[in-house]
Write an enzyme that holds these catalytic residues in place. Structure first.
Site, PDB file in Angstrom:
ATOM      1  N   THR A   1      -7.744   2.202  -1.215  1.00 13.83           N
ATOM      2  CA  THR A   1      -6.483   2.933  -1.052  1.00 13.83           C
ATOM      3  C   THR A   1      -6.071   3.457  -2.422  1.00 13.83           C
ATOM      4  OG1 THR A   1      -5.898   1.477   0.765  1.00 13.83           O
ATOM      5  CG2 THR A   1      -4.102   2.726  -0.258  1.00 13.83           C
TER       6      THR A   1
ATOM      7  N   GLY B   1      10.850 -11.131  11.030  1.00 10.09           N
ATOM      8  CA  GLY B   1      10.209 -12.346  10.523  1.00 10.09           C
ATOM      9  C   GLY B   1      10.600 -12.600   9.080  1.00 10.09           C
TER      10      GLY B   1
ATOM     11  N   CYS C   1      -1.975  -5.318   1.178  1.00 12.13           N
ATOM     12  CA  CYS C   1      -1.806  -3.868   1.313  1.00 12.13           C
ATOM     13  C   CYS C   1      -0.356  -3.395   1.304  1.00 12.13           C
ATOM     14  CB  CYS C   1      -2.508  -3.386   2.578  1.00 12.13           C
ATOM     15  SG  CYS C   1      -4.296  -3.566   2.466  1.00 12.13           S
TER      16      CYS C   1
ATOM     17  N   ARG D   1      -2.729 -13.258  -0.155  1.00  9.01           N
ATOM     18  CA  ARG D   1      -2.159 -12.373  -1.175  1.00  9.01           C
ATOM     19  C   ARG D   1      -0.761 -11.913  -0.727  1.00  9.01           C
ATOM     20  NH1 ARG D   1      -7.373  -8.535  -2.165  1.00  9.01           N
ATOM     21  NH2 ARG D   1      -7.609  -8.869   0.069  1.00  9.01           N
TER      22      ARG D   1
END
Ligand SMILES: NC(=O)c1ccc[n+]([C@@H]2O[C@H](COP(=O)([O-])OP(=O)(O)OC[C@H]3O[C@@H](n4cnc5c(N)ncnc54)[C@H](O)[C@@H]3O)[C@@H](O)[C@H]2O)c1
Length: 445
Positions: A128, A262, A269, A336
């Site tokens: 990306t 949540g 990402c 991550r």
């Protein structure tokens, strides 16, 4: 026509890409600088947890179509297409750090020049990367190996961890940014086996392809942040975010996915891509206020959850929490930017202790927290000696616990559910205290 492909970077994207291209009949050489990873992969050992990938990997290693090396030259010389699946982590200012992508492009071009390889090659940016990276890679290639026939293509990846094989094998769409006809033909050939059901391959200019990837991730992050902000409002006025989610999700203009309130989005990402798009749009003088607001809302969401816990106890000093779920989402071992990690840091700094359990992410958690927290063997073991339970990832195995066991195991029978796994009315019957997101709290008072 089967080809020889080079895949540089065998992480979540590279390993899936390489394995799936081998499965479709190509010969694939995967390159990584991590020697241990390459050694293990050669023996068929999976460096990541990705459902369904292990069998295809093993099959293609056995049939000789999939090999692993630390030697970039091997892949550059043999392959007609070189996929760059390299990390693009955020720099200090939030921009995507392109050092790995640009460095490998330069090295690969140098190899082509040194070996005087005149065959046509395509370098594909699968990482990306911000707009104009294809241009940057092209200039590096032209500077390093002028007059050699190398085309640069942008081909962003949309796979979801946890469903990566399925997403790669049956993509909703393929996006290819390319201007050279020969490169377009090769990309069409490579991807055709994956779109037999009729899903499209969109060919476009490189810049639009680069932005498409950020637009997709940032739009999804915005949806999550919208629901999270709305959940705060629901708590204030006594409404139920889950009812609202169903009410709007069934509208075909809106759709059901990425509407779950949540603990906020995490993973490798969304957080970095949101930052990178904010950086590049600001730099272009075309600020995206909505995306900035989504990022801010994401930060507040996890803070609000922590405050909920803090408020319940006044002080967290000496309290021990059982924590279910560490991966940033279910079906992956990827931690991550996991919301659970942010929460652990906040709990520890407030003087609390944590015992954690996750079906797949224990190893990655140990690398980060070491002996600062305790690790449990399973979700029941995790409850031992804990005052209360926190749920941070919606793994299926957490959805139907034995509430009696839970109540007996916890010193204070309280659940803080950051993923709305249970129905508050059902919990009310168990005698447990229950705090979730955007719904009524069950206080049992
Ligand atoms: N993880 C996802 O779900 C996902 C989905 C779509 C796109 N992406 C994008 O794809 C890119 C890769 O992401 P990832 O999650 O696979 O990263 P990753 O960290 O899992 O893997 C990157 C790999 O590249 C290797 N590497 C680093 N420098 C290298 C070099 N010079 N030569 C060879 N190998 C090198 C690392 O050792 C590692 O194995 C990123 O830009 C990411 O944003 C990721």
């Amino acid at each position: 026509m089967p080809r020889t492909l080079g895949i540089v970077g065998t992480g979540y994207v590279g390993l899936v890409t390489g394995t799936c291209f081998a499965e479709s009949g190509n010969r694939v050489i995967c390159v990584d600088i991590d020697e241990r990873k390459v050694q293990e992969l050669r023996q068929g050992k999976m460096p990541i947890f990705e459902p369904g990938l292990d069998h295809i990997l093993e099959r293609n290693i056995k049939n000789g179509r999939l090999t692993f090396t630390t030697n970039l030259e091997e892949a550059v010389v043999a392959s007609s297409v070189l996929f760059l699946c390299l990390p693009t982590p955020p720099d200090e200012d939030g921009s995507a750090d392109l050092q790995y992508v640009l460095g490998v492009a330069r090295d690969a071009a140098r190899i082509i020049k040194e070996k005087d390889i005149k065959d046509f090659k395509v370098f594909v940016n699968k990482s990306t990367v911000p707009v104009q990276t294809a241009e940057k890679v092209t200039s590096i290639v032209r500077e390093t190996a002028p007059d050699y026939p190398i085309a640069v293509v942008s081909n962003p990846e949309f796979l979801r961890e946890g469903f990566a094989v399925e997403d790669f094998m049956k993509p909703d769409r393929i996006v290819v940014g390319a201007s050279e006809e020969r490169a377009i033909d090769i990309m069409r050939d490579l991807y055709e086996p994956f779109v037999r059901s009729g899903n499209p391959i969109f060919f476009m200019d490189e810049k639009s392809a680069e932005i498409t990837k950020y637009a997709a991730n940032c739009y999804l992050a915005m949806r999550i942040s919208f629901m999270n902000e709305l959940s705060h409002y629901c708590e204030k006025v006594g409404a139920d975010i889950e009812q609202i989610r169903m009410g709007i999700g069934s509208d075909s203009r809106i759709g059901k996915r990425f509407l779950f309130a949540g603990l906020g989005y995490g993973g490798s990402c969304f957080p970095k891509d949101v930052k990178a798009l904010i950086h590049s749009t600001d730099a272009a003088g075309a600020t995206l206020g909505l995306v900035k607001a989504a990022e801010e809302a994401n930060y507040h969401q996890s803070e609000r959850f922590f405050t909920k816990i803090l408020t319940r106890f006044d002080s967290l000093e000496g309290k021990r929490f059982a924590l279910w779920g560490l991966a940033f989402k279910p079906n992956t071992d990827d931690t991550r930017e996991a919301p659970a990690f942010r929460l652990i840091e906040r709990l520890l700094s407030a003087g609390a202790a944590v015992t954690a359990y996750d079906p797949e992410a224990m190893e990655n958690t140990k690398h980060v927290f070491g002996d600062r927290i305790r690790y449990a063997n399973d979700s029941t073991d995790c409850l031992k000696g804990a005052d209360a339970l926190i749920i941070a990832t919606e793994w299926n195995e957490f959805r139907s616990p034995d509430f009696e066991v839970l109540k007996k195991s916890l010193t204070m029978p309280i659940i803080f559910d950051g993923r709305n796994l249970f129905d508050p009315d059902d919990i009310a019957k168990t005698g447990l205290e229950y705090y979730s997101i955007g719904r009524k709290a069950i206080t049992q008072s």
